[in-house]
Write a protein that holds these residues in place. Structure first.
Motif, mmCIF file in Angstrom:
data_model
loop_
_atom_site.group_PDB
_atom_site.id
_atom_site.type_symbol
_atom_site.label_atom_id
_atom_site.label_comp_id
_atom_site.label_asym_id
_atom_site.label_seq_id
_atom_site.Cartn_x
_atom_site.Cartn_y
_atom_site.Cartn_z
ATOM 1 N N ALA A 283 0.831 -1.204 0.000
ATOM 2 C CA ALA A 283 0.000 0.000 0.000
ATOM 3 C C ALA A 283 0.867 1.255 0.000
ATOM 4 O O ALA A 283 0.609 2.204 -0.743
ATOM 5 C CB ALA A 283 -0.930 -0.008 1.207
ATOM 6 N N GLY A 284 1.905 1.254 0.817
ATOM 7 C CA GLY A 284 2.824 2.394 0.845
ATOM 8 C C GLY A 284 3.516 2.600 -0.491
ATOM 9 O O GLY A 284 3.701 3.739 -0.936
ATOM 10 N N ALA A 285 3.897 1.500 -1.142
ATOM 11 C CA ALA A 285 4.531 1.603 -2.461
ATOM 12 C C ALA A 285 3.567 2.197 -3.487
ATOM 13 O O ALA A 285 3.965 3.031 -4.316
ATOM 14 C CB ALA A 285 5.021 0.232 -2.920
ATOM 15 N N CYS A 286 2.308 1.801 -3.428
ATOM 16 C CA CYS A 286 1.306 2.367 -4.353
ATOM 17 C C CYS A 286 1.139 3.862 -4.128
ATOM 18 O O CYS A 286 1.086 4.636 -5.092
ATOM 19 C CB CYS A 286 -0.031 1.661 -4.189
ATOM 20 S SG CYS A 286 -0.053 0.011 -4.860
ATOM 21 N N GLY B 239 -9.248 9.540 -4.335
ATOM 22 C CA GLY B 239 -7.869 9.497 -4.828
ATOM 23 C C GLY B 239 -7.716 10.180 -6.165
ATOM 24 O O GLY B 239 -6.755 10.922 -6.395
ATOM 25 N N ALA B 240 -8.666 9.964 -7.064
ATOM 26 C CA ALA B 240 -8.613 10.615 -8.370
ATOM 27 C C ALA B 240 -8.750 12.124 -8.230
ATOM 28 O O ALA B 240 -8.073 12.882 -8.922
ATOM 29 C CB ALA B 240 -9.717 10.058 -9.271
ATOM 30 N N ALA B 241 -9.604 12.571 -7.327
ATOM 31 C CA ALA B 241 -9.787 14.003 -7.109
ATOM 32 C C ALA B 241 -8.550 14.644 -6.495
ATOM 33 O O ALA B 241 -8.280 15.829 -6.719
ATOM 34 C CB ALA B 241 -11.001 14.250 -6.216
ATOM 35 N N ALA B 242 -7.777 13.875 -5.740
ATOM 36 C CA ALA B 242 -6.599 14.420 -5.063
ATOM 37 C C ALA B 242 -5.326 14.329 -5.883
ATOM 38 O O ALA B 242 -4.284 14.830 -5.448
ATOM 39 C CB ALA B 242 -6.397 13.693 -3.736
ATOM 40 N N LEU B 243 -5.380 13.690 -7.056
ATOM 41 C CA LEU B 243 -4.177 13.583 -7.885
ATOM 42 C C LEU B 243 -3.637 14.967 -8.214
ATOM 43 O O LEU B 243 -4.375 15.857 -8.624
ATOM 44 C CB LEU B 243 -4.468 12.827 -9.184
ATOM 45 C CG LEU B 243 -4.445 11.314 -9.093
ATOM 46 C CD1 LEU B 243 -4.829 10.702 -10.427
ATOM 47 C CD2 LEU B 243 -3.095 10.797 -8.650
ATOM 48 N N GLY C 96 -2.297 17.990 -0.366
ATOM 49 C CA GLY C 96 -2.989 18.401 0.839
ATOM 50 C C GLY C 96 -3.952 17.344 1.301
ATOM 51 O O GLY C 96 -4.172 16.342 0.649
ATOM 52 N N GLY C 97 -4.506 17.529 2.444
ATOM 53 C CA GLY C 97 -5.485 16.600 2.973
ATOM 54 C C GLY C 97 -4.905 15.561 3.893
ATOM 55 O O GLY C 97 -5.515 15.196 4.870
ATOM 56 N N GLY C 98 -3.734 15.066 3.577
ATOM 57 C CA GLY C 98 -3.069 14.114 4.443
ATOM 58 C C GLY C 98 -3.662 12.723 4.456
ATOM 59 O O GLY C 98 -3.385 11.952 5.355
ATOM 60 N N VAL C 99 -4.471 12.353 3.459
ATOM 61 C CA VAL C 99 -5.023 11.012 3.383
ATOM 62 C C VAL C 99 -4.355 10.285 2.225
ATOM 63 O O VAL C 99 -4.321 10.783 1.109
ATOM 64 C CB VAL C 99 -6.556 11.030 3.180
ATOM 65 C CG1 VAL C 99 -7.101 9.626 3.025
ATOM 66 C CG2 VAL C 99 -7.224 11.747 4.339
ATOM 67 N N ALA C 100 -3.841 9.112 2.488
ATOM 68 C CA ALA C 100 -3.151 8.320 1.466
ATOM 69 C C ALA C 100 -4.170 7.457 0.718
ATOM 70 O O ALA C 100 -4.242 6.244 0.899
ATOM 71 C CB ALA C 100 -2.072 7.469 2.115
ATOM 72 N N TRP C 101 -4.955 8.103 -0.127
ATOM 73 C CA TRP C 101 -6.030 7.402 -0.840
ATOM 74 C C TRP C 101 -5.500 6.223 -1.644
ATOM 75 O O TRP C 101 -6.106 5.157 -1.667
ATOM 76 C CB TRP C 101 -6.773 8.359 -1.771
ATOM 77 C CG TRP C 101 -7.385 9.525 -1.087
ATOM 78 C CD1 TRP C 101 -6.996 10.837 -1.180
ATOM 79 C CD2 TRP C 101 -8.494 9.520 -0.173
ATOM 80 N NE1 TRP C 101 -7.796 11.627 -0.392
ATOM 81 C CE2 TRP C 101 -8.727 10.850 0.235
ATOM 82 C CE3 TRP C 101 -9.307 8.521 0.328
ATOM 83 C CZ2 TRP C 101 -9.731 11.193 1.115
ATOM 84 C CZ3 TRP C 101 -10.318 8.866 1.210
ATOM 85 C CH2 TRP C 101 -10.518 10.191 1.601
ATOM 86 N N TRP C 102 -4.382 6.427 -2.324
ATOM 87 C CA TRP C 102 -3.854 5.368 -3.185
ATOM 88 C C TRP C 102 -3.267 4.223 -2.386
ATOM 89 O O TRP C 102 -3.180 3.091 -2.878
ATOM 90 C CB TRP C 102 -2.877 5.947 -4.196
ATOM 91 C CG TRP C 102 -3.598 6.885 -5.101
ATOM 92 C CD1 TRP C 102 -3.568 8.244 -5.075
ATOM 93 C CD2 TRP C 102 -4.544 6.532 -6.121
ATOM 94 N NE1 TRP C 102 -4.435 8.753 -6.020
ATOM 95 C CE2 TRP C 102 -5.034 7.727 -6.682
ATOM 96 C CE3 TRP C 102 -5.024 5.323 -6.616
ATOM 97 C CZ2 TRP C 102 -5.972 7.734 -7.707
ATOM 98 C CZ3 TRP C 102 -5.959 5.341 -7.641
ATOM 99 C CH2 TRP C 102 -6.420 6.543 -8.171
ATOM 100 N N ALA C 103 -2.889 4.462 -1.155
ATOM 101 C CA ALA C 103 -2.474 3.367 -0.274
ATOM 102 C C ALA C 103 -3.683 2.491 0.049
ATOM 103 O O ALA C 103 -3.584 1.261 0.064
ATOM 104 C CB ALA C 103 -1.849 3.911 1.007
ATOM 105 N N HIS C 104 -4.821 3.099 0.271
ATOM 106 C CA HIS C 104 -6.045 2.339 0.534
ATOM 107 C C HIS C 104 -6.390 1.477 -0.679
ATOM 108 O O HIS C 104 -6.697 0.288 -0.541
ATOM 109 C CB HIS C 104 -7.220 3.267 0.827
ATOM 110 C CG HIS C 104 -7.021 4.138 2.028
ATOM 111 N ND1 HIS C 104 -7.858 5.191 2.298
ATOM 112 C CD2 HIS C 104 -6.101 4.125 3.014
ATOM 113 C CE1 HIS C 104 -7.460 5.787 3.412
ATOM 114 N NE2 HIS C 104 -6.391 5.150 3.862
#
Length: 138
Positions: free
Chosen positions: A31-34, A101-105, A109-117
C-alpha cells in the motif's frame, strides 16, 4: 481500528496467526509503495496502517463473499441498523476511495493516502484469490 475489528478476525482465522501478521505487514508495504508511486513528488510524510487494513478488507471480500455486516443507516431522521452484504459495503468503500484518490491527484494536501487504501485493497483481493485457488487445487 473498528474496521480491522470487524473484518480482521475472520481473515486471521482463515490464514492463521503467523501468516496473518506477515501478510498484514506485506499489505502495508504494498500500500505504501502504491501511494509513493502515485504521489512521488509529495512532501508530506506518510505514516499509518490504513493501507494494511484495506488489504485485510480486500481479502475479506474474497474469502467471505456472502457475509453480511450490521451497519448503521441514517436517512434524514430515520436511524436504524441494517444487514448489508459485505461485498456491497466494501465495493462502495472502494469506490469512495477511488473517487477521492482521483480528485486528489496532483494536489498536496489533505493528508489522506487514498492510493495506499486502493493499493492495499487490491493486493489483499489478489492474495485472497491466490489462496482460494491453492485451497481448491487450481
Amino acid at each position: 481500528m473498528y474496521i480491522l475489528f470487524i473484518f480482521g478476525d475472520n481473515v486471521e482465522d482463515r490464514l492463521g496467526h503467523k501468516r496473518y501478521l506477515f501478510l498484514y505487514v506485506l499489505f502495508g508495504l504494498f500500500a505504501g509503495a502504491c501511494q509513493f508511486l502515485l504521489s512521488y513528488d509529495s512532501v508530506l510524510p506518510m505514516i499509518g496502517a490504513s493501507g494494511a487494513v484495506a488489504g485485510v478488507m480486500g481479502a475479506y471480500m474474497v474469502f467471505y463473499p456472502r457475509a453480511k455486516i450490521k451497519t448503521l443507516l441514517i436517512l434524514i431522521i430515520f436511524i436504524m441498523f441494517v444487514n448489508v452484504p459485505a461485498v456491497f459495503y466494501l465495493l462502495f468503500w472502494f469506490f469512495i476511495q477511488f473517487i477521492s484518490g482521483a480528485a486528489a491527484l496532483g494536489l498536496d494536501g489533505g493528508g489522506v493516502a487514498w492510493w495506499a487504501h486502493i493499493g492495499g485493497f487490491i493486493f489483499g483481493m489478489f492474495y485472497a484469490i491466490y489462496v482460494r485457488r491453492r485451497e481448491e487445487g487450481f
